[in-house]
Design a protein around this motif. Structure first.
Motif, PDB file in Angstrom:
ATOM      1  N   CYS A 122       1.595  -8.283  53.130  1.00  0.00           N
ATOM      2  CA  CYS A 122       0.977  -7.593  54.261  1.00  0.00           C
ATOM      3  C   CYS A 122      -0.564  -7.591  54.217  1.00  0.00           C
ATOM      4  CB  CYS A 122       1.485  -6.160  54.286  1.00  0.00           C
ATOM      5  SG  CYS A 122       0.926  -5.232  55.707  1.00  0.00           S
ATOM      6  N   THR A 123      -1.134  -7.870  55.361  1.00  0.00           N
ATOM      7  CA  THR A 123      -2.597  -7.765  55.514  1.00  0.00           C
ATOM      8  C   THR A 123      -2.915  -6.901  56.745  1.00  0.00           C
ATOM      9  OG1 THR A 123      -2.633  -9.815  56.805  1.00  0.00           O
ATOM     10  CG2 THR A 123      -3.050 -10.005  54.439  1.00  0.00           C
ATOM     11  N   ARG A 124      -1.988  -6.021  57.107  1.00  0.00           N
ATOM     12  CA  ARG A 124      -2.138  -5.264  58.343  1.00  0.00           C
ATOM     13  C   ARG A 124      -3.281  -4.257  58.298  1.00  0.00           C
ATOM     14  NH1 ARG A 124       3.180  -6.266  57.419  1.00  0.00           N
ATOM     15  NH2 ARG A 124       4.506  -6.928  59.144  1.00  0.00           N
ATOM     16  N   CYS A 125      -3.640  -3.768  57.098  1.00  0.00           N
ATOM     17  CA  CYS A 125      -4.779  -2.853  57.019  1.00  0.00           C
ATOM     18  C   CYS A 125      -5.709  -3.293  55.892  1.00  0.00           C
ATOM     19  CB  CYS A 125      -4.329  -1.392  56.842  1.00  0.00           C
ATOM     20  SG  CYS A 125      -3.982  -0.920  55.148  1.00  0.00           S
ATOM     21  N   LYS A 126      -6.856  -2.653  55.833  1.00  0.00           N
ATOM     22  CA  LYS A 126      -7.893  -3.126  54.900  1.00  0.00           C
ATOM     23  C   LYS A 126      -7.542  -2.909  53.436  1.00  0.00           C
ATOM     24  CE  LYS A 126     -10.682   1.073  55.751  1.00  0.00           C
ATOM     25  NZ  LYS A 126      -9.752   1.677  56.733  1.00  0.00           N
ATOM     26  N   LEU A 127      -6.513  -2.116  53.155  1.00  0.00           N
ATOM     27  CA  LEU A 127      -6.153  -1.901  51.748  1.00  0.00           C
ATOM     28  C   LEU A 127      -5.671  -3.185  51.075  1.00  0.00           C
ATOM     29  CD1 LEU A 127      -4.332   1.575  51.820  1.00  0.00           C
ATOM     30  CD2 LEU A 127      -6.653   1.053  51.065  1.00  0.00           C
ATOM     31  N   HIS A 128      -5.267  -4.157  51.872  1.00  0.00           N
ATOM     32  CA  HIS A 128      -4.730  -5.375  51.265  1.00  0.00           C
ATOM     33  C   HIS A 128      -5.797  -6.117  50.453  1.00  0.00           C
ATOM     34  CE1 HIS A 128      -6.797  -7.725  54.411  1.00  0.00           C
ATOM     35  NE2 HIS A 128      -6.605  -8.750  53.617  1.00  0.00           N
ATOM     36  N   SER A 129      -7.058  -5.913  50.823  1.00  0.00           N
ATOM     37  CA  SER A 129      -8.108  -6.746  50.233  1.00  0.00           C
ATOM     38  C   SER A 129      -8.386  -6.405  48.771  1.00  0.00           C
ATOM     39  CB  SER A 129      -9.395  -6.620  51.058  1.00  0.00           C
ATOM     40  OG  SER A 129      -9.840  -5.280  51.034  1.00  0.00           O
ATOM     41  N   THR A 130      -8.012  -5.220  48.334  1.00  0.00           N
ATOM     42  CA  THR A 130      -8.303  -4.836  46.950  1.00  0.00           C
ATOM     43  C   THR A 130      -7.049  -4.636  46.097  1.00  0.00           C
ATOM     44  OG1 THR A 130      -8.482  -2.554  47.728  1.00  0.00           O
ATOM     45  CG2 THR A 130     -10.549  -3.765  47.419  1.00  0.00           C
ATOM     46  N   ARG A 131      -5.898  -4.757  46.708  1.00  0.00           N
ATOM     47  CA  ARG A 131      -4.673  -4.516  45.912  1.00  0.00           C
ATOM     48  C   ARG A 131      -4.339  -5.720  45.048  1.00  0.00           C
ATOM     49  NH1 ARG A 131      -1.161  -6.044  50.745  1.00  0.00           N
ATOM     50  NH2 ARG A 131      -0.745  -8.228  50.247  1.00  0.00           N
ATOM     51  N   HIS A 132      -3.587  -5.424  43.977  1.00  0.00           N
ATOM     52  CA  HIS A 132      -3.013  -6.499  43.178  1.00  0.00           C
ATOM     53  C   HIS A 132      -1.556  -6.720  43.559  1.00  0.00           C
ATOM     54  CE1 HIS A 132      -6.562  -5.504  40.651  1.00  0.00           C
ATOM     55  NE2 HIS A 132      -6.575  -6.815  40.537  1.00  0.00           N
ATOM     56  N   LYS A 133      -0.805  -5.603  43.651  1.00  0.00           N
ATOM     57  CA  LYS A 133       0.607  -5.724  44.022  1.00  0.00           C
ATOM     58  C   LYS A 133       0.952  -4.677  45.075  1.00  0.00           C
ATOM     59  CE  LYS A 133       2.499  -7.724  39.812  1.00  0.00           C
ATOM     60  NZ  LYS A 133       3.375  -7.568  38.648  1.00  0.00           N
ATOM     61  N   ILE A 134       1.776  -5.052  46.017  1.00  0.00           N
ATOM     62  CA  ILE A 134       2.340  -4.081  46.956  1.00  0.00           C
ATOM     63  C   ILE A 134       3.345  -3.231  46.194  1.00  0.00           C
ATOM     64  CG2 ILE A 134       3.908  -3.843  48.921  1.00  0.00           C
ATOM     65  CD1 ILE A 134       2.558  -6.228  50.208  1.00  0.00           C
ATOM     66  N   VAL A 135       3.266  -1.926  46.394  1.00  0.00           N
ATOM     67  CA  VAL A 135       4.211  -1.007  45.752  1.00  0.00           C
ATOM     68  C   VAL A 135       5.153  -0.517  46.841  1.00  0.00           C
ATOM     69  CG1 VAL A 135       4.471   1.088  44.390  1.00  0.00           C
ATOM     70  CG2 VAL A 135       2.461  -0.377  44.062  1.00  0.00           C
ATOM     71  N   PHE A 136       6.268  -1.183  46.975  1.00  0.00           N
ATOM     72  CA  PHE A 136       7.172  -0.922  48.097  1.00  0.00           C
ATOM     73  C   PHE A 136       7.952   0.364  47.901  1.00  0.00           C
ATOM     74  CE2 PHE A 136      11.383  -1.657  50.122  1.00  0.00           C
ATOM     75  CZ  PHE A 136      10.957  -1.693  51.436  1.00  0.00           C
ATOM     76  N   GLY A 137       8.525   0.534  46.737  1.00  0.00           N
ATOM     77  CA  GLY A 137       9.384   1.693  46.462  1.00  0.00           C
ATOM     78  C   GLY A 137      10.383   1.284  45.406  1.00  0.00           C
ATOM     79  N   ASP A 138      11.084   2.257  44.859  1.00  0.00           N
ATOM     80  CA  ASP A 138      11.971   1.958  43.740  1.00  0.00           C
ATOM     81  C   ASP A 138      13.059   3.020  43.667  1.00  0.00           C
ATOM     82  OD1 ASP A 138      12.748   0.557  41.390  1.00  0.00           O
ATOM     83  OD2 ASP A 138      11.842   2.139  40.178  1.00  0.00           O
ATOM     84  N   GLY A 139      14.262   2.588  43.335  1.00  0.00           N
ATOM     85  CA  GLY A 139      15.320   3.564  43.107  1.00  0.00           C
ATOM     86  C   GLY A 139      16.613   3.202  43.804  1.00  0.00           C
ATOM     87  N   ASN A 140      17.422   4.215  43.992  1.00  0.00           N
ATOM     88  CA  ASN A 140      18.763   4.077  44.555  1.00  0.00           C
ATOM     89  C   ASN A 140      18.673   3.917  46.076  1.00  0.00           C
ATOM     90  OD1 ASN A 140      21.372   4.418  45.475  1.00  0.00           O
ATOM     91  ND2 ASN A 140      21.818   6.183  44.182  1.00  0.00           N
ATOM     92  N   PRO A 141      19.125   2.788  46.620  1.00  0.00           N
ATOM     93  CA  PRO A 141      19.026   2.594  48.073  1.00  0.00           C
ATOM     94  C   PRO A 141      19.913   3.536  48.869  1.00  0.00           C
ATOM     95  CG  PRO A 141      20.240   0.788  47.043  1.00  0.00           C
ATOM     96  CD  PRO A 141      19.694   1.629  45.929  1.00  0.00           C
ATOM     97  N   LYS A 142      20.803   4.246  48.185  1.00  0.00           N
ATOM     98  CA  LYS A 142      21.636   5.239  48.877  1.00  0.00           C
ATOM     99  C   LYS A 142      21.390   6.639  48.306  1.00  0.00           C
ATOM    100  CE  LYS A 142      25.368   2.128  50.224  1.00  0.00           C
ATOM    101  NZ  LYS A 142      24.759   1.938  51.527  1.00  0.00           N
TER     102      LYS A 142
END
Ligand code: SF4
Length: 299
Positions: A122-142
């Motif tokens: 994603c490059t939808r907002c300016k935070l993309h320019s300094t990130r190393h990894k996208i942190v999507f989420g983690d855990g039990n999908p249910k």
């Protein structure tokens, strides 16, 4: 009596020690030891059957005679105070203008995998320019319980996982104190890229990224959402009120129960607030049907 050191490994002793220290921080100073086996307690109906719940039975791995916490936090030593009536979400002053999410319908057939694919690099907002990894989420999908934080920090940015730094370790302890494990719950943030120098995400960043959070919540369909800190709470509730005005109160978000509490990073700076958070988490435990121990004496 066999000394504990002869029955459990050093690793487990350390784990027990850390857990007990954490409970003491919460104001829990009374523990008891249940000598009956887990199987016996299941038969007696005192523990939920693992087959009927998303949650793992919160037990240590070696032996079944280790001390378990009795929920006798410090506030129980004071005169009970009648709880105030739970405010409705509508009672919170909302930010002027349309809600970020009111027009968002649940997407049929959506899944965490599809949401992640849609997010892409994603490059939808300016935070993309300094990130190393996208942190999507983690855990039990249910998961029945979803924790929503503010945004990734340096450790999370490096690993691509939410809440893995010092605050994350504390959150893990909080989850375990509830009798759960991290894999039982789902953990994510309002924004998925790290704001530089750990600043708060800005309004345009929140409004751009948070629809993905909404899709995650809709897809997981948890029973309870816990907002960790003001940014998560204000984003989901669309309010300008300070978190201290509604912390610990049951609110509603898109038909689900929502409770806001303090962010673990705040607790690291202000340890006495841990007992307030523990009160909040016990409310969550009650709603989820998790065992909340009443003060039993040690045996
Ligand atoms: S914070 Fe969200 S919207 Fe902004 S670049 Fe990262 S993933 Fe995209």
């Amino acid at each position: 009596m066999i000394p504990m050191a002869e029955r459990i490994s050093e690793t487990l002793q350390k784990k027990v020690s850390d857990r007990l220290s954490f409970y003491q921080d919460l104001g829990i100073d009374l523990f008891y030891r249940d000598r009956r086996s887990v199987a016996t307690r299941h038969r007696e109906g005192q523990l939920e059957s693992p087959a009927t719940t998303h949650f793992s039975t919160p037990e240590f791995q070696e032996g079944e005679t280790l001390p378990k916490p009795a929920a006798k936090p410090a506030w129980q030593k004071t005169a009970p105070v009648a709880p105030p009536p739970s405010p409705k979400i509508a009672s919170l002053p909302v930010v002027a203008g349309p809600s970020l999410f009111e027009s968002m319908d649940k997407i049929a057939g959506d899944s965490l995998l599809k949401i992640r694919e849609d997010l892409g690099e994603c490059t939808r907002c300016k935070l993309h320019s300094t990130r190393h990894k996208i942190v999507f989420g983690d855990g039990n999908p249910k998961a029945q319980l979803v924790f929503v934080g503010e945004g990734p920090g340096a450790d999370e940015d490096a690993q691509g996982l939410p809440f893995v730094g010092r605050a994350g370790k504390l959150l893990t302890q909080m989850i375990e104190a509830m009798g759960l494990q991290r894999k039982d719950v789902y953990i994510c943030n309002v924004v998925k890229c790290r704001p530089s120098e750990n600043r708060q995400p800005e309004e345009d960043e929140v409004s751009t990224c948070s629809p993905f959070l909404m899709r995650q919540i809709d897809t997981i369909a948890p029973k309870v959402i816990v907002c960790l800190g003001a940014v998560a709470a204000k984003t989901l509730l669309q309010t300008n009120r300070g978190i201290s005005q509604f912390r610990g109160e049951w609110l509603e978000f898109r038909g689900r129960k929502l409770l806001a509490t303090y962010h673990p990073a705040y607790l690291l700076r202000n340890p006495p607030a841990k007992s307030e958070v523990w009160k909040d988490l016990q409310k969550v435990m009650a709603v989820l049907g998790l065992e909340v121990k009443k003060g039993k004496s040690a045996s």
